[in-house]
Design a protein around this motif. Structure first.
Motif, PDB file in Angstrom:
ATOM      1  N   GLU A  13       0.811  -1.219   0.000  1.00 17.12           N
ATOM      2  CA  GLU A  13       0.000   0.000   0.000  1.00 17.12           C
ATOM      3  C   GLU A  13       0.842   1.266   0.000  1.00 17.12           C
ATOM      4  N   LEU A  14       2.155   1.161   0.226  1.00 18.83           N
ATOM      5  CA  LEU A  14       3.020   2.336   0.196  1.00 18.83           C
ATOM      6  C   LEU A  14       3.532   2.654  -1.205  1.00 18.83           C
ATOM      7  N   ILE A  15       3.221   1.808  -2.175  1.00 17.15           N
ATOM      8  CA  ILE A  15       3.611   2.089  -3.555  1.00 17.15           C
ATOM      9  C   ILE A  15       2.623   3.098  -4.138  1.00 17.15           C
ATOM     10  N   ALA A  16       3.112   4.288  -4.457  1.00 16.76           N
ATOM     11  CA  ALA A  16       2.242   5.363  -4.955  1.00 16.76           C
ATOM     12  C   ALA A  16       1.688   4.996  -6.330  1.00 16.76           C
ATOM     13  N   GLN A  17       0.377   5.044  -6.464  1.00 17.62           N
ATOM     14  CA  GLN A  17      -0.280   4.720  -7.722  1.00 17.62           C
ATOM     15  C   GLN A  17      -0.643   5.956  -8.537  1.00 17.62           C
ATOM     16  N   ARG A  18      -0.666   7.102  -7.892  1.00 19.65           N
ATOM     17  CA  ARG A  18      -1.043   8.352  -8.564  1.00 19.65           C
ATOM     18  C   ARG A  18      -0.135   9.472  -8.074  1.00 19.65           C
ATOM     19  N   PRO A  19       0.092  10.467  -8.902  1.00 23.72           N
ATOM     20  CA  PRO A  19       0.849  11.630  -8.426  1.00 23.72           C
ATOM     21  C   PRO A  19       0.055  12.410  -7.399  1.00 23.72           C
ATOM     22  N   THR A  20       0.746  13.177  -6.581  1.00 21.98           N
ATOM     23  CA  THR A  20       0.074  14.041  -5.617  1.00 21.98           C
ATOM     24  C   THR A  20      -0.708  15.129  -6.343  1.00 21.98           C
ATOM     25  N   ALA A  21      -1.625  15.792  -5.631  1.00 15.79           N
ATOM     26  CA  ALA A  21      -2.466  16.821  -6.248  1.00 15.79           C
ATOM     27  C   ALA A  21      -1.625  17.928  -6.871  1.00 15.79           C
ATOM     28  N   ALA A  22      -0.550  18.304  -6.206  1.00 18.27           N
ATOM     29  CA  ALA A  22       0.401  19.285  -6.731  1.00 18.27           C
ATOM     30  C   ALA A  22       1.781  18.659  -6.724  1.00 18.27           C
ATOM     31  N   ARG A  23       2.639  19.071  -7.632  1.00 14.38           N
ATOM     32  CA  ARG A  23       3.968  18.473  -7.731  1.00 14.38           C
ATOM     33  C   ARG A  23       4.737  18.594  -6.416  1.00 14.38           C
ATOM     34  N   THR A  24       4.645  19.719  -5.768  1.00 15.62           N
ATOM     35  CA  THR A  24       5.439  19.961  -4.558  1.00 15.62           C
ATOM     36  C   THR A  24       4.771  19.449  -3.284  1.00 15.62           C
ATOM     37  N   PHE A  43       8.528  18.702   0.434  1.00 16.70           N
ATOM     38  CA  PHE A  43       9.427  19.001  -0.677  1.00 16.70           C
ATOM     39  C   PHE A  43       9.836  20.472  -0.765  1.00 16.70           C
ATOM     40  N   PRO A  44       8.984  21.437  -0.487  1.00 20.55           N
ATOM     41  CA  PRO A  44       9.448  22.830  -0.547  1.00 20.55           C
ATOM     42  C   PRO A  44      10.648  23.126   0.354  1.00 20.55           C
ATOM     43  N   ASP A  45      10.950  22.233   1.312  1.00 19.79           N
ATOM     44  CA  ASP A  45      12.138  22.410   2.151  1.00 19.79           C
ATOM     45  C   ASP A  45      13.423  22.366   1.330  1.00 19.79           C
ATOM     46  N   ILE A  46      13.334  21.875   0.091  1.00 19.53           N
ATOM     47  CA  ILE A  46      14.515  21.805  -0.765  1.00 19.53           C
ATOM     48  C   ILE A  46      15.110  23.193  -0.991  1.00 19.53           C
ATOM     49  N   ILE A  47      14.266  24.217  -0.956  1.00 19.32           N
ATOM     50  CA  ILE A  47      14.754  25.586  -1.172  1.00 19.32           C
ATOM     51  C   ILE A  47      15.732  25.977  -0.078  1.00 19.32           C
ATOM     52  N   ASP A  48      15.376  25.685   1.171  1.00 16.57           N
ATOM     53  CA  ASP A  48      16.263  26.004   2.288  1.00 16.57           C
ATOM     54  C   ASP A  48      17.467  25.063   2.344  1.00 16.57           C
ATOM     55  N   TYR A 170      10.628  20.683 -16.890  1.00 19.26           N
ATOM     56  CA  TYR A 170      11.714  21.165 -17.745  1.00 19.26           C
ATOM     57  C   TYR A 170      12.099  20.137 -18.818  1.00 19.26           C
ATOM     58  N   ALA A 171      11.261  19.120 -19.042  1.00 18.36           N
ATOM     59  CA  ALA A 171      11.552  18.109 -20.054  1.00 18.36           C
ATOM     60  C   ALA A 171      11.570  18.734 -21.442  1.00 18.36           C
ATOM     61  N   LEU A 184      10.239  15.052 -10.885  1.00 25.30           N
ATOM     62  CA  LEU A 184       8.798  15.269 -10.991  1.00 25.30           C
ATOM     63  C   LEU A 184       8.256  16.176  -9.889  1.00 25.30           C
ATOM     64  N   HIS A 185       9.008  16.347  -8.797  1.00 21.84           N
ATOM     65  CA  HIS A 185       8.536  17.131  -7.656  1.00 21.84           C
ATOM     66  C   HIS A 185       8.636  18.636  -7.869  1.00 21.84           C
ATOM     67  N   PHE A 186       9.445  19.060  -8.819  1.00 17.23           N
ATOM     68  CA  PHE A 186       9.642  20.495  -9.032  1.00 17.23           C
ATOM     69  C   PHE A 186       8.511  21.106  -9.842  1.00 17.23           C
ATOM     70  N   ASP A 187       8.100  22.309  -9.449  1.00 13.76           N
ATOM     71  CA  ASP A 187       7.261  23.136 -10.314  1.00 13.76           C
ATOM     72  C   ASP A 187       8.050  24.393 -10.658  1.00 13.76           C
ATOM     73  N   GLU A 188       7.499  25.205 -11.545  1.00 19.03           N
ATOM     74  CA  GLU A 188       8.222  26.393 -12.020  1.00 19.03           C
ATOM     75  C   GLU A 188       8.494  27.375 -10.885  1.00 19.03           C
ATOM     76  N   ASP A 189       7.555  27.523  -9.959  1.00 19.05           N
ATOM     77  CA  ASP A 189       7.727  28.478  -8.864  1.00 19.05           C
ATOM     78  C   ASP A 189       8.877  28.060  -7.955  1.00 19.05           C
ATOM     79  N   THR A 190       8.968  26.775  -7.649  1.00 12.21           N
ATOM     80  CA  THR A 190      10.064  26.292  -6.799  1.00 12.21           C
ATOM     81  C   THR A 190      11.411  26.496  -7.480  1.00 12.21           C
ATOM     82  N   LEU A 191      11.478  26.213  -8.765  1.00 15.37           N
ATOM     83  CA  LEU A 191      12.724  26.415  -9.494  1.00 15.37           C
ATOM     84  C   LEU A 191      13.113  27.892  -9.528  1.00 15.37           C
TER      85      LEU A 191
END
Length: 343
Positions: A13-24, A43-48, A170-171, A184-191
């Motif tokens: 049950e820990l295998i993700a079958q769908r992406p999250t609602a938002a990338r981040t 994931f937004p913690d990646i900025i810090d 960015y593909a 897949l976790h990045f969106d344009e705003d985070t980048l």
């Protein structure tokens, strides 16, 4: 080392079958090699987590609709082909299923616009060399005939509205049979926020083939052979990466594909050389890393080459401990799952 040394228990049950609602919206586990600490976050913690003098290295490959479902032209027997990489012209390396039907000279039809003639066998189990037969623009024909090749542990096809979620924002360059999923976790705003912080971004290319994800069947790791994948690093990207490293910044790889490309292109002094080539590098514990300083990655399959790679980067016992923690904390695993930053 033995393949069994990289096994762990994962509740299905820990295998993700769908992406999250938002990338981040995914979670981010941070592991620091210096003190062996684990921090749970988002994931937004990646900025810090990134520093102004770091360089973020990302793979700009784009997944093609590489899965072809069709029939033998004369008898109607079913055939599935997975396009792995272009050899030359309209000749491709593919994975055929069932392979026993893909004998030399047979022709399979995939709808009314695309056919494939089997030209020869390849060393890869189920591997075949085929010639694609079509009229018109190949990319347009393939878009109509093929479908997105999701990993087998994702049990249902993605709805049309979610298919772009199996591509990074960015593909660019088409050519992969699977996505570089750490990106897949990045969106344009985070980048944008990362760049505003002063972090450089270097775009490189590695077309992801089957070898990265194929199970290791050999009992002894020395008997496993990686499937070669094509990569390219521009002069600009190499200069950005080498410049950051020279000035004391960290080279942070987005995904194992970026790391494998850099390690394939780096010389003994850690200098990344621009150019293109095929790489079948197989990174296992004991490997001496030349260029990668940190790695953003997802959680990988038991006994996979990817788990072996991160075990080389941070230690096998430590990674198994981290994975046990991730299971206990109910992280989501694999392609659409959560992320981990190894620093």
């Amino acid at each position: 080392m033995k393949t069994a040394d990289f096994d762990y228990i994962l509740p299905p049950e820990l295998i993700a079958q769908r992406p999250t609602a938002a990338r981040t919206a995914s979670r981010l586990l941070r592991y620091r090699r210096a003190d062996k600490s684990i921090t749970d976050g988002h994931f937004p913690d990646i900025i810090d987590a990134l520093r102004p003098d770091d360089v973020l290295v990302r793979n700009t490959t784009r997944v093609i609709p590489a899965r072809l479902l069709g029939k033998r032209s004369d008898t109607g027997g079913a055939m599935e082909l997975l396009l792995l990489k272009r050899i030359e012209g309209d000749e491709w390396e593919v994975l055929a299923k069932p392979a026993r039907r893909a004998t030399i000279g047979r022709v399979f039809s995939f709808g009314g616009e695309l056919s494939a003639e089997v030209l020869g066998e390849l060393p890869l189990h189920g591997g075949r060399r085929v010639r694609l037969i079509y009229s018109g623009v190949f990319e347009e024909v393939l878009n109509r005939a093929g479908s997105l090749p999701l990993p087998p542990y994702i049990r249902e096809s993605l709805p049309e509205s979610e298919r772009e979620r199996y591509q990074t924002v960015y593909a660019k360059e088409r050519g992969s049979a699977a996505a570089p999923t750490a990106g897949l976790h990045f969106d344009e705003d985070t980048l944008r926020k990362i760049q505003e912080k002063g972090v450089a971004i270097a775009d490189i290319l590695l077309h992801v083939g089957l070898g990265t994800f194929r199970p290791v069947e050999a009992e002894d790791l020395r008997d496993h052979k990686m499937h070669a994948e094509w990569y390219e690093i521009s002069e600009q990207a190499a200069a950005t990466i080498n410049g950051a490293a020279h000035s004391g910044g960290r080279v942070v790889c987005v995904g194992t594909t970026s790391l494998r490309a850099l390690e394939s292109a780096a010389d003994a002094d850690g200098i990344v050389r621009a150019g293109s080539a095929e790489t079948d590098i197989f990174i296992t514990p004991g490997y001496i890393f030349r260029r990668a300083d940190a790695l953003l990655t997802n959680f990988h399959l038991p006994k996979s080459t990817l788990l072996m790679l991160i075990s080389a980067f941070a230690g096998r016992e430590e990674m198994l401990r981290v994975y046990a923690h991730a299971v206990e904390q109910r992280y989501r695993f694999f392609s659409f799952g959560d992320a981990m930053l190894i620093e």
